[in-house]
Design a protein around this motif. Structure first.
Motif, mmCIF file in Angstrom:
data_model
loop_
_atom_site.group_PDB
_atom_site.id
_atom_site.type_symbol
_atom_site.label_atom_id
_atom_site.label_comp_id
_atom_site.label_asym_id
_atom_site.label_seq_id
_atom_site.Cartn_x
_atom_site.Cartn_y
_atom_site.Cartn_z
ATOM 1 N N LEU A 38 1.848 42.876 -102.671
ATOM 2 C CA LEU A 38 2.715 43.617 -101.792
ATOM 3 C C LEU A 38 2.029 44.407 -100.477
ATOM 4 C CD1 LEU A 38 5.686 43.237 -100.043
ATOM 5 C CD2 LEU A 38 6.368 46.267 -100.396
ATOM 6 N N ILE A 39 1.669 43.822 -99.339
ATOM 7 C CA ILE A 39 0.996 43.857 -97.979
ATOM 8 C C ILE A 39 2.701 44.295 -97.260
ATOM 9 C CG2 ILE A 39 -0.483 43.164 -96.165
ATOM 10 C CD1 ILE A 39 -1.860 41.326 -98.635
ATOM 11 N N GLU A 40 2.667 44.962 -96.350
ATOM 12 C CA GLU A 40 3.052 45.243 -94.895
ATOM 13 C C GLU A 40 1.592 44.260 -93.958
ATOM 14 O OE1 GLU A 40 5.953 46.248 -93.942
ATOM 15 O OE2 GLU A 40 7.272 46.628 -96.521
ATOM 16 N N GLY A 73 -2.852 43.511 -92.972
ATOM 17 C CA GLY A 73 -1.764 44.332 -93.282
ATOM 18 C C GLY A 73 -2.414 45.269 -94.176
ATOM 19 N N THR A 74 -1.763 45.698 -94.781
ATOM 20 C CA THR A 74 -2.398 47.266 -95.674
ATOM 21 C C THR A 74 -1.380 46.864 -96.990
ATOM 22 O OG1 THR A 74 -2.714 48.838 -93.434
ATOM 23 C CG2 THR A 74 -1.967 49.865 -95.745
ATOM 24 N N ILE A 87 -2.463 51.449 -103.106
ATOM 25 C CA ILE A 87 -1.782 51.387 -102.433
ATOM 26 C C ILE A 87 -2.283 52.194 -101.142
ATOM 27 C CG2 ILE A 87 -0.070 52.421 -101.680
ATOM 28 C CD1 ILE A 87 1.311 52.538 -104.112
ATOM 29 N N GLY A 88 -2.666 51.165 -100.318
ATOM 30 C CA GLY A 88 -3.089 51.884 -98.442
ATOM 31 C C GLY A 88 -4.179 51.112 -98.350
ATOM 32 N N ASP A 89 -4.742 50.269 -99.367
ATOM 33 C CA ASP A 89 -6.037 49.454 -98.929
ATOM 34 C C ASP A 89 -5.587 48.840 -97.705
ATOM 35 O OD1 ASP A 89 -7.332 50.501 -100.831
ATOM 36 O OD2 ASP A 89 -7.749 48.584 -102.216
#
Length: 356
Positions: A38-40, A73-74, A87-89
């Motif tokens: 999942l990417i924001e 995105g992240t 998470i955070g990449d």
């Protein structure tokens, strides 16, 4: 690592018909499968393909459509089997989100040419459940981990976005045809694709010439790193360069005569079409008997796209961009049609998140 069966309501911009324009809508992203990320989304570049797809110019759009295939995105969450990302990449998605990964082409790192057909980031059909894929004009996206790439440390996210289409579309043919020191490369057209072709070919060590019928492009060509400029309206100048180039990277996005560019090639030289998608004028095959090659190229595979991102980071190659709000997409389309952009629009997705 985490996983989720929950679906994700997502703000987006899309079209519901060829004449609807691109406007606000809400879509649902699937819950995470075991191999999903999942990417924001922080930024999404705008491509000519987005405009053509939204308006069904090519005749194969399925509505509703959410365009956008230059996505960065992240990572916000990952499935239980994911090992490539955490998470955070800082990550990116280009023009495809899946392929069979088993055919001869996929095994050769040519997923873009998957023999079963790759799954487009938008206007595609999910290989597992048959649902329609929605692109990056949205606040988040879910994607199979293999098709999520790493944004190199230090590379600005906004500038990274257009590399996922404009960057790899020009990088791939340059690598395929082994451009390097001593190569003589001509870039036809100086737009979103062309300006990246100039920067990349120059960084590879080639002697780069911009081909344009507009004398006003001469100054921009020099600023972007071209070593020369050839006005294609100047018949004497064109004749003087016959048989000179190893490769013509043709980024012109509209119907045009490709024969003048074939004359510029040496024996076994190649003209690669990356801009025009559609019919082109009939050509006399006699020009090809001089052992001139006319071919086309799409995007790159996953490994090559990551290689391109790393190459751009190592050589400080970034697209020239103009940032816009999501709400200004129709104006951006109009300006893009009028070639009123130097050279790539990028959407700041915070503008969509902040919208009511």
């Amino acid at each position: 690592m985490t996983s989720s069966t929950n679906e994700y309501p997502t703000k987006a911009y899309g079209a519901t018909a060829p004449d609807s324009g691109v406007g606000p809508m809400e879509i649902t992203r699937r819950g995470l499968r075991h191999d999903d990320v999942l990417i924001e989304i922080s930024h999404c570049g705008i491509c000519h393909s987005d405009l053509h797809s939204a308006r069904n110019d090519w005749g194969f759009t399925t509505y509703p459509i959410v365009p956008g295939h230059e996505i960065v995105g992240t990572v916000a969450a990952v499935g239980e089997s994911v090992t490539r990302h955490k998470i955070g990449d800082r990550v990116a998605i280009g023009c495809m989100v899946d392929s069979c990964l088993e055919c001869a082409h996929c095994e050769a790192d040519l997923e873009q040419y998957c023999l079963e057909g790759n799954t487009g980031t938008y206007n595609g059909k999910d290989r597992r459940d048959g649902s329609l894929t929605f692109g990056g004009y949205s606040t988040r996206i879910v994607c199979r981990e293999e098709f999520v790439l790493k944004v190199p440390e230090g590379m600005p996210m906004a500038e990274a976005a257009p590399l996922l289409c404009a960057g790899i579309t020009t990088y791939s043919p340059l690598r395929t045809w082994k451009v390097g020191p001593g190569s003589k490369v001509a870039v036809a057209g100086l737009g979103g694709l062309g300006h990246m072709g100039v920067k990349l070919a120059a960084a590879m060590g080639a002697e780069v010439t911009v081909l344009s019928r507009s004398e006003s492009k001469r100054g921009d060509a020099e600023k972007l790193g071209a070593h020369a400029f050839l006005n294609t309206s100047d018949k004497a100048a064109m004749k003087a360069k016959r048989g000179y180039f190893d490769l013509v990277l043709n980024t012109i996005p509209v119907r045009h005569d490709v024969v003048p560019y074939l004359h510029l090639l040496r024996i076994d030289g190649v003209q690669v079409l990356v801009g025009l998608i559609g019919p082109m004028p009939e050509i006399h095959t006699g020009v090809l008997l001089g052992r001139k090659i006319l071919t086309g190229s799409g995007i790159g595979g996953l490994a090559e796209t990551q290689e391109m991102l790393d190459f751009c980071a190592a050589n400080t190659i970034l697209p020239e961009i103009e940032m816009i709000a999501m709400q200004d997409i129709e104006t951006a389309y109009e300006r893009m049609e009028a070639s009123d952009i130097k050279y790539r629009f990028v959407i700041d997705m915070e503008s969509l998140r902040a919208a009511p």
